[in-house]
Motif scaffolding. Structure first.
Motif, mmCIF file in Angstrom:
data_model
loop_
_atom_site.group_PDB
_atom_site.id
_atom_site.type_symbol
_atom_site.label_atom_id
_atom_site.label_comp_id
_atom_site.label_asym_id
_atom_site.label_seq_id
_atom_site.Cartn_x
_atom_site.Cartn_y
_atom_site.Cartn_z
ATOM 1 N N MET A 82 0.837 -1.205 0.000
ATOM 2 C CA MET A 82 0.000 0.000 0.000
ATOM 3 C C MET A 82 0.870 1.253 0.000
ATOM 4 O O MET A 82 0.591 2.221 -0.714
ATOM 5 C CB MET A 82 -0.930 -0.006 1.210
ATOM 6 N N ASN A 83 1.915 1.241 0.809
ATOM 7 C CA ASN A 83 2.835 2.380 0.822
ATOM 8 C C ASN A 83 3.457 2.608 -0.552
ATOM 9 O O ASN A 83 3.533 3.737 -1.042
ATOM 10 C CB ASN A 83 3.937 2.154 1.860
ATOM 11 N N ARG A 124 -1.563 6.591 5.202
ATOM 12 C CA ARG A 124 -2.228 5.283 5.209
ATOM 13 C C ARG A 124 -2.776 4.966 6.587
ATOM 14 O O ARG A 124 -3.919 4.516 6.738
ATOM 15 C CB ARG A 124 -1.244 4.192 4.773
ATOM 16 N N THR A 129 -7.665 1.823 4.478
ATOM 17 C CA THR A 129 -6.906 2.834 3.744
ATOM 18 C C THR A 129 -7.616 3.224 2.451
ATOM 19 O O THR A 129 -7.640 4.398 2.055
ATOM 20 C CB THR A 129 -5.501 2.295 3.414
#
Length: 210
Positions: free
Chosen positions: A29-30, A48, A58
């Motif tokens: 996700m980052n 996030r 998120t």
């Protein structure tokens, strides 16, 4: 009384996501936010976490505030071949689910392909009558009651005859407010008033009278 309908969470309920899967999804996700939103690593990590705390997922914050395509985000951040290596579950899980009386459904904030993929990998997909991920919840993640209601309406369920099994207290609070019975998967000693039963592992469900 007829057997209840069991509503199971997936992560840290049916398998131990905290042992590696959660960390890898967080990294993905980052990276997605860094790549598609031109953020630094620290900016992505902070945002996030902020969105997860505010919305329960998120994804909700990214869609609302950045116009991110939800399906693309879920596909890119939940690559099954990379996640299977960390998949850990109770050895007795299949036997527990087979023995537990009643219909069983999975309700998870994960994407549909992730839920189906992990259940097949654990050889338990056939134990569940239906699976509800973010897409089938109309992108309204737990603890948002709208996500719960999507599933209840689609399956024509009376919440009074449902039991929610979860590791998340906010999600259990929402389930209880809708009229479900609640089971908390936790090793903590406390038991909030909205939790009906606390267990440390799923096999302990078989010790209860339902």
């Amino acid at each position: 009384m007829s057997a209840p309908t069991w509503i199971f969470d997936l992560d840290d309920t049916l398998h131990q996501a905290s042992l590696g899967i959660f960390a890898h999804i967080s990294r993905m996700m980052n990276l997605y936010m860094e790549r598609h939103l031109a953020m630094t690593e620290e900016e992505a990590r902070r945002l996030r976490l902020q969105y997860w705390q505010r919305y329960g997922a998120t994804l909700q914050g990214l869609v609302r505030h950045h116009g991110v395509d939800a399906r693309h985000f879920l596909q890119e951040t939940h690559l099954l071949d990379e996640l299977y290596r960390w998949l850990v579950w109770e050895p007795s899980l299949v036997a527990t689910l087979r023995t537990l009386p009643g219909r069983k459904i999975v309700l998870s904030n994960g994407p549909q392909h992730y839920i189906e993929g992990l259940l097949h990998r654990m050889n338990i997909r056939q134990q569940f009558a239906a699976c509800y991920g973010m897409e089938k919840m109309r992108f309204q993640p737990k603890p948002d009651r709208r996500g719960f209601r999507c599933m209840l309406q689609a399956e024509r369920l009376d919440p009074a005859f449902c039991i929610m099994v979860e590791d998340s207290l906010p999600n259990l609070y929402a389930a209880k407010s809708l009229g479900m019975r609640t089971v908390w998967i936790s090793r903590e000693c406390r038991k909030p008033a909205f939790v009906d039963v606390r267990i440390s592992k799923l096999s302990q469900l078989l010790r209860q009278r339902w």
